[in-house]
Design a protein around this motif. Structure first.
Motif, PDB file in Angstrom:
ATOM      1  N   VAL A 116     -44.229 -53.736 -21.456  1.00 28.34           N
ATOM      2  CA  VAL A 116     -43.333 -54.206 -20.182  1.00 28.34           C
ATOM      3  C   VAL A 116     -43.612 -53.422 -19.134  1.00 28.34           C
ATOM      4  O   VAL A 116     -43.732 -54.190 -17.841  1.00 28.34           O
ATOM      5  CB  VAL A 116     -41.733 -53.731 -20.744  1.00 28.34           C
ATOM      6  CG1 VAL A 116     -40.896 -53.971 -19.703  1.00 28.34           C
ATOM      7  CG2 VAL A 116     -41.284 -54.689 -22.042  1.00 28.34           C
ATOM      8  N   LEU A 117     -43.908 -52.150 -19.272  1.00 23.93           N
ATOM      9  CA  LEU A 117     -44.542 -51.733 -17.891  1.00 23.93           C
ATOM     10  C   LEU A 117     -45.693 -51.954 -17.370  1.00 23.93           C
ATOM     11  O   LEU A 117     -45.738 -52.043 -16.045  1.00 23.93           O
ATOM     12  CB  LEU A 117     -44.523 -49.999 -18.152  1.00 23.93           C
ATOM     13  CG  LEU A 117     -43.052 -49.338 -18.429  1.00 23.93           C
ATOM     14  CD1 LEU A 117     -43.528 -47.847 -19.043  1.00 23.93           C
ATOM     15  CD2 LEU A 117     -42.032 -49.513 -17.508  1.00 23.93           C
ATOM     16  N   LEU A 118     -46.634 -52.506 -18.213  1.00 24.03           N
ATOM     17  CA  LEU A 118     -47.931 -52.947 -17.751  1.00 24.03           C
ATOM     18  C   LEU A 118     -47.689 -54.241 -16.922  1.00 24.03           C
ATOM     19  O   LEU A 118     -48.131 -54.530 -15.730  1.00 24.03           O
ATOM     20  CB  LEU A 118     -48.696 -53.175 -18.888  1.00 24.03           C
ATOM     21  CG  LEU A 118     -50.226 -53.762 -18.450  1.00 24.03           C
ATOM     22  CD1 LEU A 118     -50.721 -52.673 -17.636  1.00 24.03           C
ATOM     23  CD2 LEU A 118     -51.088 -54.123 -19.845  1.00 24.03           C
ATOM     24  N   ARG A 119     -46.797 -55.211 -17.502  1.00 26.34           N
ATOM     25  CA  ARG A 119     -46.310 -56.634 -16.813  1.00 26.34           C
ATOM     26  C   ARG A 119     -46.001 -56.389 -15.716  1.00 26.34           C
ATOM     27  O   ARG A 119     -45.903 -56.965 -14.534  1.00 26.34           O
ATOM     28  CB  ARG A 119     -45.712 -57.402 -17.723  1.00 26.34           C
ATOM     29  CG  ARG A 119     -46.195 -57.745 -19.013  1.00 26.34           C
ATOM     30  CD  ARG A 119     -45.551 -59.030 -19.587  1.00 26.34           C
ATOM     31  NE  ARG A 119     -44.083 -58.713 -19.970  1.00 26.34           N
ATOM     32  CZ  ARG A 119     -44.007 -58.145 -21.148  1.00 26.34           C
ATOM     33  NH1 ARG A 119     -44.998 -57.990 -21.986  1.00 26.34           N
ATOM     34  NH2 ARG A 119     -42.441 -57.833 -21.371  1.00 26.34           N
ATOM     35  N   LEU A 120     -44.857 -55.064 -15.381  1.00 30.39           N
ATOM     36  CA  LEU A 120     -43.994 -54.880 -14.191  1.00 30.39           C
ATOM     37  C   LEU A 120     -44.954 -54.187 -13.476  1.00 30.39           C
ATOM     38  O   LEU A 120     -44.277 -53.713 -12.169  1.00 30.39           O
ATOM     39  CB  LEU A 120     -42.785 -54.200 -14.342  1.00 30.39           C
ATOM     40  CG  LEU A 120     -41.726 -55.057 -15.281  1.00 30.39           C
ATOM     41  CD1 LEU A 120     -40.724 -54.179 -15.786  1.00 30.39           C
ATOM     42  CD2 LEU A 120     -41.409 -56.381 -14.730  1.00 30.39           C
ATOM     43  N   ASP A 121     -46.099 -53.571 -13.603  1.00 29.90           N
ATOM     44  CA  ASP A 121     -46.801 -52.829 -12.805  1.00 29.90           C
ATOM     45  C   ASP A 121     -46.053 -51.548 -12.464  1.00 29.90           C
ATOM     46  O   ASP A 121     -46.133 -51.038 -11.337  1.00 29.90           O
ATOM     47  CB  ASP A 121     -47.372 -53.441 -11.618  1.00 29.90           C
ATOM     48  CG  ASP A 121     -48.399 -52.757 -11.064  1.00 29.90           C
ATOM     49  OD1 ASP A 121     -49.103 -52.014 -11.530  1.00 29.90           O
ATOM     50  OD2 ASP A 121     -48.590 -53.104  -9.570  1.00 29.90           O
ATOM     51  N   GLN A 122     -45.813 -50.890 -13.503  1.00 30.38           N
ATOM     52  CA  GLN A 122     -44.682 -49.651 -13.257  1.00 30.38           C
ATOM     53  C   GLN A 122     -45.540 -48.510 -13.957  1.00 30.38           C
ATOM     54  O   GLN A 122     -46.175 -48.685 -15.079  1.00 30.38           O
ATOM     55  CB  GLN A 122     -43.532 -49.582 -13.728  1.00 30.38           C
ATOM     56  CG  GLN A 122     -42.748 -50.786 -12.843  1.00 30.38           C
ATOM     57  CD  GLN A 122     -42.390 -50.326 -11.522  1.00 30.38           C
ATOM     58  OE1 GLN A 122     -41.907 -49.196 -11.361  1.00 30.38           O
ATOM     59  NE2 GLN A 122     -41.945 -51.368 -10.585  1.00 30.38           N
ATOM     60  N   SER A 123     -45.525 -47.514 -13.306  1.00 27.32           N
ATOM     61  CA  SER A 123     -46.349 -46.034 -14.009  1.00 27.32           C
ATOM     62  C   SER A 123     -45.220 -45.053 -14.508  1.00 27.32           C
ATOM     63  O   SER A 123     -45.597 -43.954 -14.514  1.00 27.32           O
ATOM     64  CB  SER A 123     -47.156 -45.636 -13.010  1.00 27.32           C
ATOM     65  OG  SER A 123     -46.296 -45.238 -11.853  1.00 27.32           O
ATOM     66  N   ILE A 124     -44.131 -45.623 -15.155  1.00 21.39           N
ATOM     67  CA  ILE A 124     -43.041 -44.662 -15.757  1.00 21.39           C
ATOM     68  C   ILE A 124     -43.590 -43.963 -16.771  1.00 21.39           C
ATOM     69  O   ILE A 124     -44.378 -44.664 -17.582  1.00 21.39           O
ATOM     70  CB  ILE A 124     -41.791 -45.587 -15.956  1.00 21.39           C
ATOM     71  CG1 ILE A 124     -41.063 -46.134 -14.880  1.00 21.39           C
ATOM     72  CG2 ILE A 124     -40.869 -44.786 -16.654  1.00 21.39           C
ATOM     73  CD1 ILE A 124     -39.878 -47.085 -15.182  1.00 21.39           C
ATOM     74  N   GLU A 125     -43.188 -42.735 -16.837  1.00 21.75           N
ATOM     75  CA  GLU A 125     -43.754 -41.864 -18.228  1.00 21.75           C
ATOM     76  C   GLU A 125     -43.126 -42.232 -19.405  1.00 21.75           C
ATOM     77  O   GLU A 125     -41.961 -43.016 -19.230  1.00 21.75           O
ATOM     78  CB  GLU A 125     -43.422 -40.375 -18.032  1.00 21.75           C
ATOM     79  CG  GLU A 125     -44.491 -39.865 -17.322  1.00 21.75           C
ATOM     80  CD  GLU A 125     -44.255 -38.246 -17.370  1.00 21.75           C
ATOM     81  OE1 GLU A 125     -44.993 -37.750 -18.091  1.00 21.75           O
ATOM     82  OE2 GLU A 125     -43.362 -37.608 -16.359  1.00 21.75           O
ATOM     83  N   LEU A 126     -43.503 -42.186 -20.651  1.00 24.00           N
ATOM     84  CA  LEU A 126     -42.895 -42.627 -21.924  1.00 24.00           C
ATOM     85  C   LEU A 126     -43.031 -41.359 -22.710  1.00 24.00           C
ATOM     86  O   LEU A 126     -43.764 -40.422 -22.527  1.00 24.00           O
ATOM     87  CB  LEU A 126     -43.829 -43.722 -22.505  1.00 24.00           C
ATOM     88  CG  LEU A 126     -43.968 -44.795 -21.960  1.00 24.00           C
ATOM     89  CD1 LEU A 126     -44.736 -45.809 -22.704  1.00 24.00           C
ATOM     90  CD2 LEU A 126     -42.724 -45.563 -22.003  1.00 24.00           C
ATOM     91  N   GLY A 127     -41.911 -41.322 -23.665  1.00 27.77           N
ATOM     92  CA  GLY A 127     -41.822 -39.964 -24.284  1.00 27.77           C
ATOM     93  C   GLY A 127     -41.149 -40.241 -25.891  1.00 27.77           C
ATOM     94  O   GLY A 127     -40.528 -41.322 -25.876  1.00 27.77           O
ATOM     95  N   VAL A 128     -41.418 -39.328 -26.609  1.00 27.65           N
ATOM     96  CA  VAL A 128     -40.595 -39.404 -28.101  1.00 27.65           C
ATOM     97  C   VAL A 128     -40.234 -38.119 -28.238  1.00 27.65           C
ATOM     98  O   VAL A 128     -40.854 -37.082 -28.174  1.00 27.65           O
ATOM     99  CB  VAL A 128     -41.550 -40.127 -29.095  1.00 27.65           C
ATOM    100  CG1 VAL A 128     -40.948 -39.856 -30.348  1.00 27.65           C
ATOM    101  CG2 VAL A 128     -41.891 -41.436 -28.657  1.00 27.65           C
ATOM    102  N   TYR A 129     -38.941 -38.217 -29.183  1.00 22.86           N
ATOM    103  CA  TYR A 129     -38.430 -37.171 -29.518  1.00 22.86           C
ATOM    104  C   TYR A 129     -37.593 -37.408 -31.009  1.00 22.86           C
ATOM    105  O   TYR A 129     -36.469 -37.567 -30.701  1.00 22.86           O
ATOM    106  CB  TYR A 129     -37.830 -35.749 -28.737  1.00 22.86           C
ATOM    107  CG  TYR A 129     -36.596 -36.061 -27.832  1.00 22.86           C
ATOM    108  CD1 TYR A 129     -35.574 -35.686 -28.408  1.00 22.86           C
ATOM    109  CD2 TYR A 129     -36.795 -37.019 -26.727  1.00 22.86           C
ATOM    110  CE1 TYR A 129     -34.261 -35.828 -27.368  1.00 22.86           C
ATOM    111  CE2 TYR A 129     -35.962 -37.337 -25.923  1.00 22.86           C
ATOM    112  CZ  TYR A 129     -34.613 -36.719 -26.037  1.00 22.86           C
ATOM    113  OH  TYR A 129     -33.748 -36.907 -25.058  1.00 22.86           O
ATOM    114  N   ALA A 130     -38.356 -37.544 -31.991  1.00 23.80           N
ATOM    115  CA  ALA A 130     -37.567 -38.017 -33.308  1.00 23.80           C
ATOM    116  C   ALA A 130     -36.863 -37.133 -33.849  1.00 23.80           C
ATOM    117  O   ALA A 130     -36.804 -35.864 -33.811  1.00 23.80           O
ATOM    118  CB  ALA A 130     -38.716 -38.516 -34.156  1.00 23.80           C
ATOM    119  N   ASN A 131     -35.876 -37.550 -34.661  1.00 28.31           N
ATOM    120  CA  ASN A 131     -35.211 -36.499 -35.627  1.00 28.31           C
ATOM    121  C   ASN A 131     -35.574 -36.524 -36.954  1.00 28.31           C
ATOM    122  O   ASN A 131     -36.578 -36.941 -37.545  1.00 28.31           O
ATOM    123  CB  ASN A 131     -33.575 -36.873 -35.491  1.00 28.31           C
ATOM    124  CG  ASN A 131     -33.330 -38.259 -36.070  1.00 28.31           C
ATOM    125  OD1 ASN A 131     -34.131 -38.816 -37.216  1.00 28.31           O
ATOM    126  ND2 ASN A 131     -32.234 -38.942 -35.871  1.00 28.31           N
TER     127      ASN A 131
END
Length: 306
Positions: free
Chosen positions: A222-237
């Motif tokens: 989605v971010l690639l299609r929107l040309d956005q450089s928002i960071e991604l992250g994960v913290y699972a339980n």
């Protein structure tokens, strides 16, 4: 993404407080130590920093009426949020390394339960938390958000507050295509809305490790299609799958025995490979897990205790 750009978030505050002997029970959860024994909260923050976390989260997750009751929240909610922020800032200031403080804005009306959502009540609750936290935090972390409606309420409550906003969604634990929030809305929809709302990072938390990589893949597309450089992250339980019929935070869930530090490192490597630049842990993920991530994902950084 290079290793140099990876940042480590802390782990689950509630279970760490329980582990170190702080006052801990339902319904107050992690707020009980904040109320009765705040030194334990500082100790837990320090443990995560010493393990290698460079982003710590305020212990404000349970400072909501659902956990501490309507009367106590009305009388003490803002002051307790301020205490949570101050303790996190104290721990960060005591570190020999730069440490960011993320202000936790939780689901206002119960975790994993988008059906309990009420927009105006959520806005009112979040405004109290924001007023208490805002002097102490570097970023806002709206976490364990089960629906798009929940994050819209957070943004309304923040108003003109200018600190960066990170949005973290919790996912259905049953792996499926496409990955979905607990509201059954798609991850793609959620990421589109995060962009619309000006989020600086999109994360996924408090769900099974097994469902995170698929969510990252969708978010990245989605971010690639929107040309956005928002960071991604994960913290699972480290919980077993939680039933969609479960009552919000109704019991102390068991911790999976197959998610020790080495196993969690394995999952974290898959998230980094899938584009995550922020990695940490949620419920049941302790300093020992973060130390393992630090040792193997950031091998050139030395942890120096404060």
């Amino acid at each position: 993404m290079s290793q140099a750009s990876l940042r480590l978030l802390d782990g689950g505050m509630g279970r760490e407080l329980q582990r170190i002997g702080a006052p801990f029970r339902q319904p107050e959860w992690s707020a009980l130590a904040l109320i009765e024994a705040p030194d334990y909260v500082l100790q837990a923050h320090q443990a995560f920093i010493e393990a290698g976390a460079r982003i710590i989260t305020t212990n404000s997750y349970a400072v909501v009426p659902f956990h501490i009751g309507d009367e106590r929240f009305a009388e003490q909610g803002r002051a307790l949020a301020e205490r949570a922020g101050r303790l996190a800032r104290q721990a960060a200031a005591g570190s020999t390394e730069p440490v960011m403080v993320a202000g936790s804005l939780p689901p206002a009306l119960g975790s994993y339960r988008p059906d309990l959502f009420d927009h105006q009540r959520s806005v009112v609750i979040h405004r109290e938390l924001i007023a208490g936290l805002q002097a102490h935090v570097d970023v806002w972390l709206a976490e364990t958000q089960s629906s798009i409606a929940e994050v819209r309420a957070v943004v309304e409550a923040l108003g003109a507050e200018s600190k960066p906003l990170w949005l973290s969604f919790t996912l259905l634990d049953e792996a499926g295509e496409p990955p979905r929030l607990r509201s059954s809305e798609s991850v793609a929809q959620a990421v589109h809305v995060a962009v619309e709302l000006g989020a600086r990072a999109v994360l996924f938390n408090c769900s099974q490790p097994e469902v995170m990589a698929a969510a990252l893949a969708v978010a990245g597309d989605v971010l690639l299609r929107l040309d956005q450089s928002i960071e991604l992250g994960v913290y699972a339980n480290a919980f077993p799958p939680v039933s969609t019929e479960a009552k919000a935070n109704s019991t102390l869930l068991e911790i999976r025995r197959d998610l020790g530090p080495e196993s969690y490192l394995h999952w974290s490597r898959t998230w980094v490979a899938a584009g995550a630049s922020i990695v940490g842990g949620c419920c049941g993920i302790g300093p020992e897990h973060i130390a393992q991530l630090h040792a193997h994902l950031l091998p050139n950084e030395v942890v120096v205790s404060a």
